[in-house]
Design an enzyme around this catalytic site. Structure first.
Site, PDB file in Angstrom:
ATOM      1  N   ASP A  16       0.844  -1.202   0.000  1.00  0.00           N
ATOM      2  CA  ASP A  16       0.000   0.000   0.000  1.00  0.00           C
ATOM      3  C   ASP A  16       0.877   1.249   0.000  1.00  0.00           C
ATOM      4  OD1 ASP A  16      -2.455   1.325  -0.037  1.00  0.00           O
ATOM      5  OD2 ASP A  16      -2.526   1.493   2.149  1.00  0.00           O
ATOM      6  N   GLU A  47     -24.786   9.208  13.541  1.00  0.00           N
ATOM      7  CA  GLU A  47     -24.571   7.818  13.146  1.00  0.00           C
ATOM      8  C   GLU A  47     -25.685   6.924  13.651  1.00  0.00           C
ATOM      9  OE1 GLU A  47     -20.896   5.796  13.715  1.00  0.00           O
ATOM     10  OE2 GLU A  47     -19.787   7.660  13.600  1.00  0.00           O
TER      11      GLU A  47
END
Length: 520
Positions: free
Chosen positions: A167, A420
């Site tokens: 990555d 949320e």
């Protein structure tokens, strides 16, 4: 890594300000209580949700090596736990075989407690690679070559120890300090793998701009894949934009698989042929034709023999600034999505709440009670959350409050985001059409400003149930596509009109967003 309760992170370090947050981790600055302020460290807390690490001994400060960990296979744990396991295994190998190295982040110590695993790391205060570059008005090929030399040096040490980063990108390369000649450090090994040792985590979150053809096609990934990523970084450094342009993510993948890039843009005319030849070799579709990190350390352009001292065109710096700003915005939004355990949480919520169906007026009342009761704006503590449920006369849910609360306490700081939990609860009701879109939009338009930020839009997708998540949601770049489709004018915020227009243009996108309002 120690399981001795007598030694805690707080015994040795004062944990202060937050330096950054990722999908499954948070990094804070720490001050050593024994060595003082001149020995600041970065403390990376890797949150875990599914299991507790088996008893293992932590190395004492200054010791090389971490004791072996008896880990379950990655298939037995959630994504967040897989990342945690993977990073610890890779960091253990780095401590044993690589550290200390000037271009690889150093791990000082490891702690474990109920909140997760804490990696005490070398503090890199000099900023990300591209941030440092764009802070200058101009830079030269020679300076870009120095960057490549440092990254190649770190990769050479990692690859010698059979560690593949997997990555590699600018945000995973940080300068140690603010000094002009600061060393550059490779960091963030959550997606890394040790050949023949760890199970690699394939194609989950890597930015597609830096992903090699073999990784995209799920063939064997090797150290050559890191060299491809370095080739992309070099291309961007010298041109200000990534090598594989395309209007859609799918077309971009096709271009990467074909190695379809060029040096036709006019600013390339001032770049040396040696630099372009090096990029071409690094971006070879055949991994066996790419130079190794050790090869780069002997390359005439990298060691400065053929890199130009003259400053690169100002247009390149301008493009790099724009690219860097957009990259950082996307990274923040994607991290917001990933932090929510996208494949697990909604099903757990439904199992907890059963058939309790939240009506639209209940959701609005819930919002109002949150605002009235919660001392910290949109964030609630567990006692405040329980008080909200009492005010709503949801007595049947009060015994479940701690478990519901735990599902939404992403960073284990003892608070939950009201927005949320509203979106999560809205999964349990049916809705459709403009009303559904408006409900989604209003949930996250916390200040009633009429627009939502990219981070808020990402949060909206947090509550998607597994059944409703697109099959390719974890493919590299897929989330980028969703954000690009929403933010029509690329200004970093989405108005309701933009939001609605995106839904009308793409029915599949509407399915994704409205899934958060449908019964699962």
């Amino acid at each position: 890594m120690s399981r001795h309760e007598s030694r805690k992170l707080s015994d040795d370090y004062e944990v202060v300000d937050v330096l950054g947050k990722g999908g499954f981790s948070v990094v804070r600055r720490g001050i050593s209580k024994s060595r003082g302020k001149n020995n600041d460290v970065a403390i990376k807390t890797l949150r875990r949700y599914g299991y507790t690490l088996p008893g293992a001994q932590r190395s004492q400060p200054g010791q090389r090596g971490l004791s072996p960990l008896g880990m379950p296979t990655l298939k037995q744990v959630s994504v967040s736990d897989a990342l945690l396991t993977n990073e610890i295994l890779v960091m253990r190998r780095i401590v044993e075989d690589v550290s200390p190295h000037p271009n690889v982040i150093h791990l000082h110590d490891v702690y474990e407690d109920a909140n997760g695993v804490h990696l005490v790391l070398e503090l890199c205060s000099g900023g990300e690679l591209f941030d440092r570059i764009v802070a200058q008005d101009r830079y030269s090929e020679s300076e870009a070559a120095e960057v490549v030399q440092q990254i190649a040096s770190g990769l050479a040490a990692l690859h010698k120890s059979t560690i593949i980063h997997r990555d590699l990108k600018p945000e995973n390369c940080l300068f140690l300090n603010q000094e002009k000649r600061s060393t550059l450090k490779i960091m963030d090994f959550g997606l890394s793998s040790v050949e023949d040792f760890t199970d690699p985590i394939v194609a989950l979150f890597g930015s597609i701009d830096y992903v090699s053809p073999e990784a995209l096609s799920q063939r064997q990934v090797s150290s050559a894949s890191d060299m491809w990523s370095l080739g992309v970084i070099l291309y961007i450094l010298l041109s200000g934009c990534p090598p594989f342009h395309a209007p859609s993510n799918r077309e971009k993948q096709q271009r990467i698989l074909a190695g379809d890039f060029s040096f036709e843009e006019h600013t390339w005319k001032t770049i040396t042929s040696s630099a372009k030849d090096l990029i071409s070799s690094l971006l070879s579709v055949d991994p066996y034709k790419r130079p190794t990190a050790n090869d780069l350390l002997k390359h005439p352009w990298v060691i400065g023999d053929s890199a130009k001292q003259e400053l690169i065109e100002p247009e390149v710096v301008s493009r790099l600034r724009s690219f860097n700003a957009r990259r950082k915005l996307r990274a923040a939004a994607i991290a917001s999505v990933l932090s929510s355990k996208v494949l697990l949480r909604t099903k757990k919520l439904k199992n907890l709440l059963g058939s309790h169906d939240m009506k639209s007026e209940e959701l609005e009342n819930l919002r109002a009670h949150f605002k009235r009761i919660c001392a910290n704006g949109d964030n609630a503590t567990l006692p405040e959350f329980e008080e909200v449920l009492k005010a709503m006369k949801m007595n049947s849910l009060i015994p479940l409050a701690p478990r519901v609360f735990d599902l939404f306490d992403n960073n284990r700081d003892g608070t939950i985001d009201m927005r949320e939990i509203l979106c999560g609860l809205s999964n349990l009701r049916n809705s459709q059409g403009d009303d559904a879109l408006q409900l989604c939009f209003q949930m996250y338009d916390a200040d009633r400003s009429g627009c939502i930020s990219k981070e808020e839009l990402a949060s909206m997708l947090r509550a998607l149930p597994e059944d409703c998540v697109p099959a390719d949601i974890t493919e590299p770049g897929k989330l980028d596509e969703i954000f690009d489709q929403m933010d029509a004018n690329s200004d970093g915020v989405v108005t309701f009109d933009e939001f609605k227009a995106a839904m009308q243009r793409d029915s599949s996108l509407q399915d994704v967003v409205l899934s958060s309002l449908r019964t699962i």
